[in-house]
Write an enzyme that holds these catalytic residues in place. Sequence first.
Site, mmCIF file in Angstrom:
data_model
loop_
_atom_site.group_PDB
_atom_site.id
_atom_site.type_symbol
_atom_site.label_atom_id
_atom_site.label_comp_id
_atom_site.label_asym_id
_atom_site.label_seq_id
_atom_site.Cartn_x
_atom_site.Cartn_y
_atom_site.Cartn_z
ATOM 1 N N ILE A 1 -28.320 -8.102 2.826
ATOM 2 C CA ILE A 1 -29.115 -8.558 1.671
ATOM 3 C C ILE A 1 -28.156 -9.295 0.737
ATOM 4 C CG2 ILE A 1 -30.627 -7.837 -0.220
ATOM 5 C CD1 ILE A 1 -30.958 -5.128 1.397
ATOM 6 N N GLU A 2 -28.286 -10.614 0.687
ATOM 7 C CA GLU A 2 -27.344 -11.416 -0.108
ATOM 8 C C GLU A 2 -27.836 -11.599 -1.537
ATOM 9 O OE1 GLU A 2 -26.470 -14.906 2.296
ATOM 10 O OE2 GLU A 2 -25.250 -13.642 3.622
ATOM 11 N N ALA B 1 -27.318 -14.277 -5.223
ATOM 12 C CA ALA B 1 -26.811 -15.531 -5.787
ATOM 13 C C ALA B 1 -25.449 -15.345 -6.449
ATOM 14 C CB ALA B 1 -27.819 -16.085 -6.797
ATOM 15 N N TYR C 1 -23.213 -13.497 -5.207
ATOM 16 C CA TYR C 1 -22.372 -13.233 -4.022
ATOM 17 C C TYR C 1 -21.873 -11.785 -3.895
ATOM 18 C CZ TYR C 1 -22.220 -18.239 -2.894
ATOM 19 O OH TYR C 1 -22.550 -19.521 -2.563
ATOM 20 N N CYS D 1 -24.022 -5.403 3.165
ATOM 21 C CA CYS D 1 -24.051 -5.614 4.615
ATOM 22 C C CYS D 1 -25.126 -4.741 5.260
ATOM 23 C CB CYS D 1 -22.711 -5.239 5.227
ATOM 24 S SG CYS D 1 -21.368 -6.365 4.852
ATOM 25 N N GLU E 1 -24.881 -2.751 7.801
ATOM 26 C CA GLU E 1 -24.406 -1.402 8.122
ATOM 27 C C GLU E 1 -24.506 -0.490 6.897
ATOM 28 O OE1 GLU E 1 -22.982 -4.294 8.653
ATOM 29 O OE2 GLU E 1 -21.633 -4.286 10.371
ATOM 30 N N CYS F 1 -17.465 -1.861 5.216
ATOM 31 C CA CYS F 1 -18.369 -1.020 6.015
ATOM 32 C C CYS F 1 -17.588 -0.011 6.847
ATOM 33 C CB CYS F 1 -19.253 -1.883 6.904
ATOM 34 S SG CYS F 1 -20.486 -2.799 5.961
#
Length: 144
Positions: A47-48, A50, A52, A57, A59, A100
């Site tokens: 799940i990104e 804006a 950053y 991630c 996992e 992760c």
Amino acid sequence: MLSNEKIFELIRLAYEVQKCAYTPYSHWQVGAALLSKSGNVFTGCNIENAAYTPTNCAERTAFFKAISEGERLFEAIAIVGNAQGERPGEGDYCTPCGVCRQVMMEFCDPDTFQIILAKDYEKYQIVMLKDLMPMGFGPATLRK
Ligand code: THU
């Protein structure tokens, strides 16, 4: 030992959740399916954001879902990842990032936790957490 059926099922679930990946910036889509020792499976996608750095991630999404549902013991995780539009099996295996791996160290036994890296249903490899995190720092270190 994981049965072939269980490995196949985890890869299938990882591909299923990969469809939910939110990746407007990297266009790199990841899915993960985490098997707990009690037999439950928790899935996660990346799940990104804006900004950053809030990006999560796949996992960790799976781990945080599981932990927040009361699970603490884990057996294996299947991970699939590829660029948007790329056909499965084309690129390299998608290996978990360092953050992760550290989260896995917190909740998994590095000697027994199995990480299934899959390119498709036929092409996969299973690596142990201890191999991806040699001399890793984890809860066992603090207990000494
Ligand atoms: N990513 C994952 O979700 N898992 C990995 O194992 C490697 C990287 C994500 C983070 C980001 O959304 C994108 O892939 C590119 O780094």
